[in-house]
Design a protein around this motif. Structure first.
Motif, PDB file in Angstrom:
ATOM      1  N   THR A  51       0.813  -1.212   0.000  1.00 42.58           N
ATOM      2  CA  THR A  51       0.000   0.000   0.000  1.00 42.58           C
ATOM      3  C   THR A  51       0.851   1.268   0.000  1.00 42.58           C
ATOM      4  O   THR A  51       0.325   2.355  -0.163  1.00 42.58           O
ATOM      5  CB  THR A  51      -0.932   0.035   1.233  1.00 42.58           C
ATOM      6  OG1 THR A  51      -0.132  -0.049   2.418  1.00 42.58           O
ATOM      7  CG2 THR A  51      -1.926  -1.110   1.202  1.00 42.58           C
ATOM      8  N   GLY A  52       2.145   1.137   0.174  1.00 45.62           N
ATOM      9  CA  GLY A  52       3.021   2.304   0.240  1.00 45.62           C
ATOM     10  C   GLY A  52       3.120   3.044  -1.080  1.00 45.62           C
ATOM     11  O   GLY A  52       3.066   2.441  -2.153  1.00 45.62           O
ATOM     12  N   GLU A  53       3.275   4.360  -1.002  1.00 44.65           N
ATOM     13  CA  GLU A  53       3.384   5.199  -2.194  1.00 44.65           C
ATOM     14  C   GLU A  53       4.612   4.861  -3.027  1.00 44.65           C
ATOM     15  O   GLU A  53       4.598   5.022  -4.245  1.00 44.65           O
ATOM     16  CB  GLU A  53       3.407   6.678  -1.794  1.00 44.65           C
ATOM     17  CG  GLU A  53       2.085   7.202  -1.285  1.00 44.65           C
ATOM     18  CD  GLU A  53       0.986   7.131  -2.355  1.00 44.65           C
ATOM     19  OE1 GLU A  53       1.212   7.626  -3.491  1.00 44.65           O
ATOM     20  OE2 GLU A  53      -0.084   6.575  -2.066  1.00 44.65           O
ATOM     21  N   THR A  54       5.686   4.411  -2.394  1.00 48.27           N
ATOM     22  CA  THR A  54       6.903   4.117  -3.146  1.00 48.27           C
ATOM     23  C   THR A  54       6.845   2.744  -3.830  1.00 48.27           C
ATOM     24  O   THR A  54       7.714   2.424  -4.627  1.00 48.27           O
ATOM     25  CB  THR A  54       8.150   4.160  -2.231  1.00 48.27           C
ATOM     26  OG1 THR A  54       8.036   3.150  -1.233  1.00 48.27           O
ATOM     27  CG2 THR A  54       8.307   5.527  -1.599  1.00 48.27           C
ATOM     28  N   GLN A  55       5.827   1.962  -3.497  1.00 50.54           N
ATOM     29  CA  GLN A  55       5.709   0.615  -4.051  1.00 50.54           C
ATOM     30  C   GLN A  55       4.789   0.571  -5.273  1.00 50.54           C
ATOM     31  O   GLN A  55       4.257  -0.473  -5.642  1.00 50.54           O
ATOM     32  CB  GLN A  55       5.204  -0.355  -2.987  1.00 50.54           C
ATOM     33  CG  GLN A  55       6.099  -0.423  -1.774  1.00 50.54           C
ATOM     34  CD  GLN A  55       7.522  -0.830  -2.143  1.00 50.54           C
ATOM     35  OE1 GLN A  55       7.767  -1.946  -2.557  1.00 50.54           O
ATOM     36  NE2 GLN A  55       8.466   0.085  -1.997  1.00 50.54           N
ATOM     37  N   LYS A  56       4.624   1.754  -5.908  1.00 57.17           N
ATOM     38  CA  LYS A  56       3.816   1.822  -7.124  1.00 57.17           C
ATOM     39  C   LYS A  56       4.479   2.774  -8.109  1.00 57.17           C
ATOM     40  O   LYS A  56       5.295   3.624  -7.745  1.00 57.17           O
ATOM     41  CB  LYS A  56       2.392   2.284  -6.834  1.00 57.17           C
ATOM     42  CG  LYS A  56       2.296   3.741  -6.430  1.00 57.17           C
ATOM     43  CD  LYS A  56       0.872   4.152  -6.214  1.00 57.17           C
ATOM     44  CE  LYS A  56       0.809   5.638  -5.863  1.00 57.17           C
ATOM     45  NZ  LYS A  56      -0.563   6.084  -5.682  1.00 57.17           N
TER      46      LYS A  56
END
Length: 142
Positions: free
Chosen positions: A131-136
């Motif tokens: 769900t992290g912003e850096t994981q997309k």
């Protein structure tokens, strides 16, 4: 073969309508894909440095690179359903899929995706279950 037929048709139409110079649009007819910054799959690291901005009808190439630090996948069915995937290249093997939902890397490696952006909108690809912003990685098609 299909590219040659399209190019021949364009030349024929130009000669019929009296055009003295024919300019083909960049992309599939000329083989010129715009190279995008790669997506990097690495344990605990961001997928991309910045969002991607694409033009509808543009032809693009992007590398998805996994460093082997973990078994990682990337999924993005909404993105993949709104582009036309020309080919996926893995170890010099060209795959021409009808569709993609996700790619999973069990070890280090690179997959190169070549596609045409079709439907305008904002889409993301991400590491499944995160769900992290850096994981997309975010793609906006204009």
């Amino acid at each position: 073969m299909m590219k040659k037929r399209i190019a021949s048709t364009v030349l024929l139409l130009a000669s019929v309508f009296g055009a003295s110079t024919v300019y083909a649009q960049a992309g599939l007819l000329t083989g010129g894909a715009t190279k995008l910054e790669p997506i990097t799959l690495s344990s605990g690291m961001p997928l991309a440095d910045a969002p991607y901005e694409l033009e509808s009808g543009g032809y693009y190439s992007i590398d998805i690179v996994c460093d082997g630090s973990a078994e990682l996948a990337i999924s993005g069915s909404q993105f993949f359903r709104n582009v036309w995937m020309d080919e996926v290249v893995i170890n010099d093997i060209e795959i021409r899929p009808l569709g993609i939902d996700s790619l999973e890397f069990d070890d280090e490696g690179t997959a190169t995706l070549k596609f045409i952006a079709i439907r305008p909108g904002t889409y993301e690809v991400r590491i499944p279950g995160t769900t992290g912003e850096t994981q997309k990685a975010t793609f906006t098609i204009k």
